[in-house]
Structures are given as C-alpha cells and as structure tokens.
Design a protein around this motif. Sequence first.
Motif, PDB file in Angstrom:
ATOM      1  N   UNK A 193      64.460 -36.592  47.106  1.00 37.44           N
ATOM      2  CA  UNK A 193      63.445 -36.548  48.220  1.00 37.44           C
ATOM      3  C   UNK A 193      64.195 -36.624  49.545  1.00 37.44           C
ATOM      4  N   UNK A 194      65.804 -36.791  49.499  1.00 37.35           N
ATOM      5  CA  UNK A 194      66.099 -36.784  50.695  1.00 37.35           C
ATOM      6  C   UNK A 194      65.955 -38.254  51.199  1.00 37.35           C
ATOM      7  N   UNK A 195      67.128 -38.738  52.005  1.00 40.45           N
ATOM      8  CA  UNK A 195      67.350 -39.905  52.593  1.00 40.45           C
ATOM      9  C   UNK A 195      68.168 -39.948  53.959  1.00 40.45           C
ATOM     10  N   UNK A 196      68.590 -40.896  54.525  1.00 34.34           N
ATOM     11  CA  UNK A 196      69.114 -40.948  55.606  1.00 34.34           C
ATOM     12  C   UNK A 196      70.753 -40.420  55.575  1.00 34.34           C
ATOM     13  N   UNK A 197      71.288 -40.662  54.429  1.00 36.10           N
ATOM     14  CA  UNK A 197      72.492 -40.089  54.344  1.00 36.10           C
ATOM     15  C   UNK A 197      72.866 -38.495  54.090  1.00 36.10           C
ATOM     16  N   UNK A 198      71.692 -38.266  53.122  1.00 31.51           N
ATOM     17  CA  UNK A 198      71.709 -36.838  52.626  1.00 31.51           C
ATOM     18  C   UNK A 198      70.168 -36.445  52.968  1.00 31.51           C
ATOM     19  N   UNK A 199      69.838 -35.974  54.046  1.00 32.92           N
ATOM     20  CA  UNK A 199      68.348 -35.770  54.382  1.00 32.92           C
ATOM     21  C   UNK A 199      68.002 -34.260  53.926  1.00 32.92           C
ATOM     22  N   UNK A 200      68.325 -33.854  52.809  1.00 30.75           N
ATOM     23  CA  UNK A 200      67.909 -32.771  52.111  1.00 30.75           C
ATOM     24  C   UNK A 200      67.081 -32.805  50.800  1.00 30.75           C
ATOM     25  N   UNK A 201      65.846 -32.358  50.704  1.00 31.94           N
ATOM     26  CA  UNK A 201      64.953 -32.387  49.838  1.00 31.94           C
ATOM     27  C   UNK A 201      65.175 -31.180  48.890  1.00 31.94           C
ATOM     28  N   UNK A 202      65.232 -31.328  47.639  1.00 35.12           N
ATOM     29  CA  UNK A 202      65.136 -30.350  46.604  1.00 35.12           C
ATOM     30  C   UNK A 202      64.093 -30.471  45.778  1.00 35.12           C
ATOM     31  N   UNK A 203      63.437 -29.354  45.381  1.00 32.71           N
ATOM     32  CA  UNK A 203      62.107 -29.236  44.427  1.00 32.71           C
ATOM     33  C   UNK A 203      62.166 -27.852  43.785  1.00 32.71           C
ATOM     34  N   UNK A 204      61.625 -28.158  42.673  1.00 35.41           N
ATOM     35  CA  UNK A 204      61.364 -26.793  41.839  1.00 35.41           C
ATOM     36  C   UNK A 204      59.798 -26.508  42.123  1.00 35.41           C
ATOM     37  N   UNK A 205      59.514 -25.182  42.649  1.00 29.34           N
ATOM     38  CA  UNK A 205      58.065 -24.972  42.775  1.00 29.34           C
ATOM     39  C   UNK A 205      57.570 -23.742  41.977  1.00 29.34           C
ATOM     40  N   UNK A 206      56.553 -23.800  40.922  1.00 29.25           N
ATOM     41  CA  UNK A 206      55.985 -22.829  40.509  1.00 29.25           C
ATOM     42  C   UNK A 206      54.771 -22.497  40.796  1.00 29.25           C
ATOM     43  N   UNK A 207      54.707 -21.184  41.171  1.00 29.69           N
ATOM     44  CA  UNK A 207      53.514 -20.783  41.829  1.00 29.69           C
ATOM     45  C   UNK A 207      52.689 -19.744  40.752  1.00 29.69           C
ATOM     46  N   UNK A 208      51.509 -20.097  40.583  1.00 30.27           N
ATOM     47  CA  UNK A 208      50.876 -19.013  39.554  1.00 30.27           C
ATOM     48  C   UNK A 208      50.661 -17.999  40.002  1.00 30.27           C
ATOM     49  N   UNK A 209      50.261 -16.642  39.627  1.00 28.54           N
ATOM     50  CA  UNK A 209      50.086 -15.487  40.300  1.00 28.54           C
ATOM     51  C   UNK A 209      48.967 -15.722  41.390  1.00 28.54           C
ATOM     52  N   UNK A 210      49.189 -14.821  42.741  1.00 29.65           N
ATOM     53  CA  UNK A 210      48.140 -14.899  43.673  1.00 29.65           C
ATOM     54  C   UNK A 210      48.507 -16.444  44.445  1.00 29.65           C
ATOM     55  N   UNK A 249      55.642 -18.456  51.723  1.00 31.04           N
ATOM     56  CA  UNK A 249      56.141 -17.985  50.447  1.00 31.04           C
ATOM     57  C   UNK A 249      55.314 -18.180  49.367  1.00 31.04           C
ATOM     58  N   UNK A 250      55.476 -17.386  48.301  1.00 36.55           N
ATOM     59  CA  UNK A 250      54.381 -17.502  47.113  1.00 36.55           C
ATOM     60  C   UNK A 250      54.827 -16.389  46.045  1.00 36.55           C
ATOM     61  N   UNK A 251      53.669 -16.599  45.189  1.00 36.76           N
ATOM     62  CA  UNK A 251      53.951 -15.537  43.919  1.00 36.76           C
ATOM     63  C   UNK A 251      53.105 -14.153  44.422  1.00 36.76           C
ATOM     64  N   UNK A 252      53.635 -13.096  43.457  1.00 30.50           N
ATOM     65  CA  UNK A 252      53.035 -11.907  43.757  1.00 30.50           C
ATOM     66  C   UNK A 252      51.521 -11.895  42.942  1.00 30.50           C
ATOM     67  N   UNK A 253      50.723 -10.992  43.151  1.00 35.20           N
ATOM     68  CA  UNK A 253      49.431 -11.150  42.760  1.00 35.20           C
ATOM     69  C   UNK A 253      49.392 -11.088  41.137  1.00 35.20           C
ATOM     70  N   UNK A 254      50.250 -10.610  40.549  1.00 32.75           N
ATOM     71  CA  UNK A 254      50.091 -10.336  38.946  1.00 32.75           C
ATOM     72  C   UNK A 254      51.138 -11.463  38.176  1.00 32.75           C
ATOM     73  N   UNK A 255      52.170 -11.770  39.040  1.00 33.38           N
ATOM     74  CA  UNK A 255      53.405 -12.492  38.217  1.00 33.38           C
ATOM     75  C   UNK A 255      53.566 -13.856  38.845  1.00 33.38           C
ATOM     76  N   UNK A 256      54.054 -14.926  37.939  1.00 34.25           N
ATOM     77  CA  UNK A 256      54.449 -16.176  38.352  1.00 34.25           C
ATOM     78  C   UNK A 256      55.676 -15.759  39.180  1.00 34.25           C
ATOM     79  N   UNK A 257      55.922 -16.989  40.129  1.00 31.84           N
ATOM     80  CA  UNK A 257      57.013 -17.076  41.069  1.00 31.84           C
ATOM     81  C   UNK A 257      57.717 -18.439  40.803  1.00 31.84           C
ATOM     82  N   UNK A 258      59.055 -18.687  40.662  1.00 30.02           N
ATOM     83  CA  UNK A 258      59.495 -20.010  40.451  1.00 30.02           C
ATOM     84  C   UNK A 258      60.533 -20.022  41.420  1.00 30.02           C
TER      85      UNK A 258
END
Length: 160
Positions: free
Chosen positions: A60-77, A126-135
């Motif tokens: 989530x990030x905090x005052x020492x390391x203010x960087x958030x890192x997450x995995x995002x999966x977009x379904x087509x579209x 940013x996001x998925x293409x119209x016919x493929x997932x995007x992770x």
Amino acid sequence: MKNKITVMIVCLAFVVAINSCGQQKVDTKDNLSTNMVFPQGEKVTSENFKGTVYLKMFIAGDSINPTSIGNVTFEPGARTKWHLHPGGQILLVIDGVGYYQEKGQSKKILHKGDVIKCPPNVPHWHGASSDKHFVQVAVTNRHLGETVWLEEVTDEVYSK
Ligand code: MN
C-alpha cells in the motif's frame, strides 16, 4: 508390475488434480495464461474503472516507502478513466494484450513483457484490448501526491 503402474497413474492423476486447484479463476477463452505468478485479487468496484477489473494490492505504501504496488487484471474492453500520477507510475505487463495512451499521443498496444513509464502529471489511461485480457503490475510513486482521476475514456477514443 500391473499394480505399480496403476499406483503411478493414480499418483499422476492426483498431482494433476492438485495443480489445477491452484489455477486462476480468470476465463481462458482468450488465451490468458492459466498459471499466473500473482493472484487476481478482488473485483474493483471503483467508478474510476470501466468494465470488469480485479485488483490484488501487494504494497500500500507508507511514509518510509511511499510506493504502492498492485496487480491489476482487466477483462476485455475494461479500462481506467483518464488520470495522472503526480509522482509517475511504472506498468509491468505480465499477460494479455492491452492499451496505454498519453494525452495528445496515439494509443500504444502492450504485450506481456512490456514496461511503460508514465511520466509525472501526464494524463493517460490504460486497459485491456477489446478481445483479450490485460494483466499489469502497477508501481505507483505516491511521494508527490495521490492519483488524480479525470474524465471517462469514450468508446471513440478507446477504439481509435
Ligand atoms: Mn496510470
């Protein structure tokens, strides 16, 4: 001998069954990998996204390391709204086919293994293409402020 072979076949079937239990829930009809490194996480309900999106937040990030890192999966579209990050963002594409566009630039098509550096304060989506997932794994630098959400990406812009 026959018994040994039967035992081996049963063991093999068991191993295959156990392995398939660990697979992702993501629909595979558009060839998304079934053996993803990171979990898909939970469905996102935020109005800053259109379509079906999943998020697994790692850091989530905090005052020492203010960087958030997450995995995002977009379904087509599925895609984000236009937005900007005051401290910039890095996107690591880990599967599927997606789009990335900065304001005033043409849309880039992204594939597994691509890395995008979003400059600070540049509106983009940013996001998925119209016919493929995007992770993507999103690495967001938050030391200069939180993401600023802007307008929706229209279907016209999305498909251009
Ligand atoms: Mn972004």
